[in-house]
Design an enzyme around this catalytic site. Sequence first.
Site, short mmCIF file in Angstrom:
data_model
loop_
_atom_site.label_atom_id
_atom_site.label_comp_id
_atom_site.label_asym_id
_atom_site.label_seq_id
_atom_site.Cartn_x
_atom_site.Cartn_y
_atom_site.Cartn_z
N CYS A 1 -0.67 4.12 2.06
CA CYS A 1 -0.48 4.01 3.51
C CYS A 1 0.97 4.29 3.90
O CYS A 1 1.23 4.93 4.91
CB CYS A 1 -0.82 2.61 4.00
SG CYS A 1 -2.23 1.85 3.22
N ASP A 2 1.91 3.76 3.13
CA ASP A 2 3.30 3.72 3.58
C ASP A 2 4.27 4.60 2.79
O ASP A 2 5.43 4.74 3.18
CB ASP A 2 3.83 2.27 3.51
CG ASP A 2 3.01 1.34 4.39
OD1 ASP A 2 2.49 1.82 5.41
OD2 ASP A 2 2.89 0.15 4.06
N CYS B 1 0.81 -1.22 0.00
CA CYS B 1 0.00 0.00 0.00
C CYS B 1 0.85 1.27 0.00
O CYS B 1 1.33 1.70 1.05
CB CYS B 1 -0.94 -0.01 1.21
SG CYS B 1 -1.97 1.46 1.28
#
Length: 310
Positions: free
Chosen positions: A135-136, A132
């Site tokens: 997200c990261d 992701c």
Amino acid sequence: MENIIIIGTGCAGFTAGIYAARANLNPLILEGKQPGGQLTTTSEVENFPGFPEGVDGFMLMDNLRKQALKFGARIQNTYVDSVRLDDSKKVLNAGGKTIEAKAVIIATGAAPRLLGIPGEKEMYGGMGVTTCATCDGAFYRDMDVVVVGGGDSACEEALFLTRFCSSVTILHRRDKFRASQIMAQRVVDHPKINVQWNTKPEKINPGEDGKVKSISILNLENEERSEIECKGVFIAIGHVPNTEFLNDALPRDENGYLIPKTNSSVLTSIPGVYVAGDCADHVYRQAITAAGMGCQAAIEAERWLAEKSA
Ligand code: NAP
């Protein structure tokens, strides 16, 4: 006994929830391990009708959730472990409890597929391997990263990562992207992105700190092996449907996708059991098609429940 339980809170589940709630069915929506589904990990959704400027994936899902709640749907955070489905009663085992319903809509979506190579599991989540970018991505500011895959997800992840990373290398096993033309062109034109075609990742290597240091690759054309130094490996090679918990309660194909009844996309062989979204759709797999299936499933359930009680 519940009237109707909807398993899943992606586009399909929430849309089914909105329709079922507006039909006064007082639906219970069960939220699994990824509340809001796959779109919560997407940055900009550009192809959902009605948003000419695009819409943030998380915001879209949050709005669907609010819309379902507004019409009276109830949402419960419970993971369904197993089911027993028959014409008269549907029994769900969730977190040590048993819930019964007259009708069930299965909208459990799909989870990211992994490569299955050495180092992947060991360094997954926080150690440099992730599925992701949204997200990261920000954790990899000014670093070199690798994205694996050749579909729209890989291209989208790579483009997103250019906002933070020094360089993004895409590894794709063929010599042509599967991604849509517009995404592929953006990737090819981007000065920070380098594409390595015909390349198979073989191993992810840790540094002394245990975090990702490099990825070993095989060039499938000349069979040469080499290593790319990188701090992050973003895997974007498609998804696996979340249908394991159903065991053999419903027919599934060899990849685990639920197989609806012939001539329908949402009906199953069990009256009162419906499927919607990516858990049953390996062809379109779009937010809008999942929402459409959620709508169809809820309408079918409403009609079936009305007939049953008539
Ligand atoms: P996908 O289209 O199935 O692409 C998966 C990619 O991973 C393919 O390029 C595939 O290679 C590669 N791959 C699969 N298994 C692999 C393995 N074991 N090793 C190495 N490579 C592997 O999946 P997706 O990109 O997640 O997209 C899913 C759906 O969502 C698509 O319909 C897509 O259009 C849609 N989507 C749309 C958007 C958007 O419009 N903004 C964004 C993301 C996704 P091959 O090409 O060789 O098969």
